[in-house]
Write a protein that holds these residues in place. Structure first.
Motif, mmCIF file in Angstrom:
data_model
loop_
_atom_site.group_PDB
_atom_site.id
_atom_site.type_symbol
_atom_site.label_atom_id
_atom_site.label_comp_id
_atom_site.label_asym_id
_atom_site.label_seq_id
_atom_site.Cartn_x
_atom_site.Cartn_y
_atom_site.Cartn_z
ATOM 1 N N THR A 86 7.905 -12.989 3.787
ATOM 2 C CA THR A 86 8.790 -13.363 2.941
ATOM 3 C C THR A 86 9.934 -14.163 3.300
ATOM 4 O O THR A 86 10.316 -15.181 2.708
ATOM 5 C CB THR A 86 9.502 -11.989 2.234
ATOM 6 N N GLN A 87 10.291 -13.743 4.670
ATOM 7 C CA GLN A 87 11.536 -14.534 5.273
ATOM 8 C C GLN A 87 10.896 -16.134 5.569
ATOM 9 O O GLN A 87 11.775 -16.982 5.610
ATOM 10 C CB GLN A 87 11.844 -13.771 6.271
ATOM 11 N N GLN A 93 11.452 -22.861 2.087
ATOM 12 C CA GLN A 93 12.068 -23.313 1.003
ATOM 13 C C GLN A 93 13.341 -23.990 1.406
ATOM 14 O O GLN A 93 13.735 -25.009 0.868
ATOM 15 C CB GLN A 93 12.172 -22.395 -0.213
ATOM 16 N N ALA A 94 14.265 -23.330 2.169
ATOM 17 C CA ALA A 94 15.456 -23.555 2.404
ATOM 18 C C ALA A 94 15.305 -24.863 3.338
ATOM 19 O O ALA A 94 16.227 -25.846 3.155
ATOM 20 C CB ALA A 94 16.313 -22.664 3.170
ATOM 21 N N LEU A 95 14.447 -25.173 4.339
ATOM 22 C CA LEU A 95 14.079 -26.284 4.925
ATOM 23 C C LEU A 95 13.849 -27.228 4.151
ATOM 24 O O LEU A 95 14.316 -28.512 4.619
ATOM 25 C CB LEU A 95 13.289 -26.003 5.969
ATOM 26 N N GLN A 96 12.832 -27.082 3.238
ATOM 27 C CA GLN A 96 12.322 -28.236 2.505
ATOM 28 C C GLN A 96 13.981 -28.820 1.635
ATOM 29 O O GLN A 96 14.085 -29.864 1.560
ATOM 30 C CB GLN A 96 11.352 -27.800 1.391
ATOM 31 N N GLN A 97 14.387 -27.933 1.188
ATOM 32 C CA GLN A 97 15.814 -28.263 0.456
ATOM 33 C C GLN A 97 16.743 -29.281 1.356
ATOM 34 O O GLN A 97 17.485 -29.983 0.931
ATOM 35 C CB GLN A 97 16.506 -27.044 -0.265
ATOM 36 N N ALA A 98 16.799 -28.452 2.722
ATOM 37 C CA ALA A 98 17.750 -29.405 3.691
ATOM 38 C C ALA A 98 17.205 -30.755 3.628
ATOM 39 O O ALA A 98 17.869 -31.453 3.939
ATOM 40 C CB ALA A 98 17.754 -28.286 4.922
ATOM 41 N N GLN A 99 15.760 -30.832 4.188
ATOM 42 C CA GLN A 99 15.251 -32.103 4.433
ATOM 43 C C GLN A 99 15.525 -33.051 3.120
ATOM 44 O O GLN A 99 15.656 -34.171 3.283
ATOM 45 C CB GLN A 99 13.626 -32.047 4.634
ATOM 46 N N LEU A 100 15.114 -32.499 1.863
ATOM 47 C CA LEU A 100 15.481 -33.364 0.681
ATOM 48 C C LEU A 100 17.035 -33.654 0.504
ATOM 49 O O LEU A 100 17.005 -34.856 0.244
ATOM 50 C CB LEU A 100 14.908 -32.425 -0.612
ATOM 51 N N THR A 101 17.784 -32.591 0.893
ATOM 52 C CA THR A 101 19.231 -33.108 0.912
ATOM 53 C C THR A 101 19.520 -34.179 1.888
ATOM 54 O O THR A 101 20.513 -35.046 1.658
ATOM 55 C CB THR A 101 20.263 -31.697 1.023
#
Length: 389
Positions: A86-87, A93-101
């Motif tokens: 789960t972690q 997901q956080a990594l993908q959001q960070a890469q997208l950002t």
């Protein structure tokens, strides 16, 4: 006979005496061992001899403890694995959001740099979705008439031209990309300034330079920029790069295929040019009809002098065939004045019938008064001729 108990039941010292003796020996050994340490070797030898027996005696207990520890550890590990999975998902997901950002920040920085270089005002817009028609190349932006967007405005990114606003709604607007079949943009080759028009090729995502001469000076790798002659796109914006040139000696035109430089398929934010540099006004269109020739003042004065005798002759009585003599046509012809340019010509004289020889004497015609000598001076100045547009 002396009675004595059997040997089995013979008793030595009493139990109390034996306990006291053993206690004294133990205390003596403890004192001796603590003071001298002579029994350490004996203790190690005894422990080594008794260790296998101790291990065998502890096997059942160790087996029970091991089984309980195994099952508890297994359940704990399974729970820990689920937590880690789960972690891991949340971290992914956080990594993908960070890469997208990070990618959006990099693109926004590039757009800000391009915004400073482009002349005129710009507006940042975000792509919401593609158009519903799969046969067209259009996208929908989150800017509309409420934000000041109008149809016809060019849309760019940090690398070049993307398209043009074709339809506007209150809160959204539709942009037709350069690669659409119905889109065209005037361009010129950056290397030599050769001008042409680039047309979209639809789903292929490329552009065509149509109607190019087979010997046109275009090579693979040339950069195409906007020429600015259409008044819509500012001059100097990057458009495409030439990727294929086909020159056929038998054909009338060559084929030039170009690839757009702008990230049409990769962008999420675009710039709308809300104001383009003002161009000088176009000159008025010339009238194709030939204008009327203006009269010179000398010609106008001569026409007025010629018109004065004709006006005086117009006051003479009109002769009829009954009272006109045989030489009347000559007199009438002499009295007739020539047509004056710019004035409405008088009706031509009617032919007279032949007079019989037995006709009575002709009624004398009143002589035409001669023009006065001061007529030219008294003649008013002619009106200025009207220009024919």
């Amino acid at each position: 006979m002396e009675y004595s108990p059997p040997p089995l039941f013979k008793q030595g010292a009493s139990a109390r005496a034996k306990m006291m003796i053993c206690a004294c020996i133990s205390i003596a050994l403890l004192l001796f061992d603590s003071r001298v340490g002579a029994l350490t070797v004996v203790r190690q030898v005894v422990g080594t001899v008794l260790y296998p027996l101790q291990v065998v005696a502890m096997l059942p207990r160790d087996a029970l403890v091991g089984v309980g520890t195994y099952f508890s550890t297994l359940s704990g590990l399974e729970k820990r694995v689920r937590e880690l999975q789960t972690q891991q998902i949340s971290m992914a997901q956080a990594l993908q959001q960070a890469q997208l950002t990070q990618a959006e920040n990099a693109q926004l920085r590039k757009l800000l740099e391009a915004r400073e270089k482009v002349p005129g005002k710009t507006m940042l817009a975000e792509i919401l979705y593609d158009a519903r028609d799969v046969f067209t190349r259009k996208v929908i932006l989150n800017r509309g008439t409420q934000q000041g967007v109008t149809a016809g405005l060019p849309v760019i990114d940090n690398q070049g031209v993307v398209g043009q606003v074709t339809r506007v709604f209150p809160f959204t607007s539709e942009v037709t990309l350069l690669t659409d079949k119905e889109q065209a943009i005037p361009v010129q080759v950056l290397r030599n300034g050769l001008r042409s028009v680039a047309y979209g090729r639809g789903q292929s995502g490329n552009l065509d330079l149509r109607f190019m001469a087979p010997n046109a000076d275009v090579v693979v790798g040339d950069i195409l920029i906007t020429s600015g002659i259409d008044g819509v796109y500012p001059a100097g914006l990057a458009v495409a790069r030439v990727t294929q040139v086909e020159n056929s000696a038998n054909g009338m035109f060559g084929r030039v295929v170009c690839q757009p430089l702008a990230g049409i398929e990769r962008n999420t934010q675009l710039l709308i040019l809300t104001s383009v540099p003002e161009l000088p006004p176009r000159p008025p269109e010339e009238d194709t009809s030939k204008p009327a020739r203006k009269k010179k003042p000398a010609d106008a004065a001569a026409g007025a002098q010629e018109a004065a005798p004709a006006a005086a002759a117009g006051t003479a009585p009109v002769n009829t065939p009954a009272n006109t003599p045989a030489n009347a046509p000559a007199a009438v012809g002499a009295a007739a004045a020539p047509a004056t340019p710019g004035l409405r010509p008088a009706a031509p004289p009617q032919p007279l019938a032949a007079t019989p020889s037995a006709a009575p004497a002709a009624v004398p015609v009143a002589p035409t008064p001669a023009p006065r000598a001061t007529a030219p001076a008294a003649t008013p100045a002619p009106a200025a001729p009207r220009e024919t547009r």
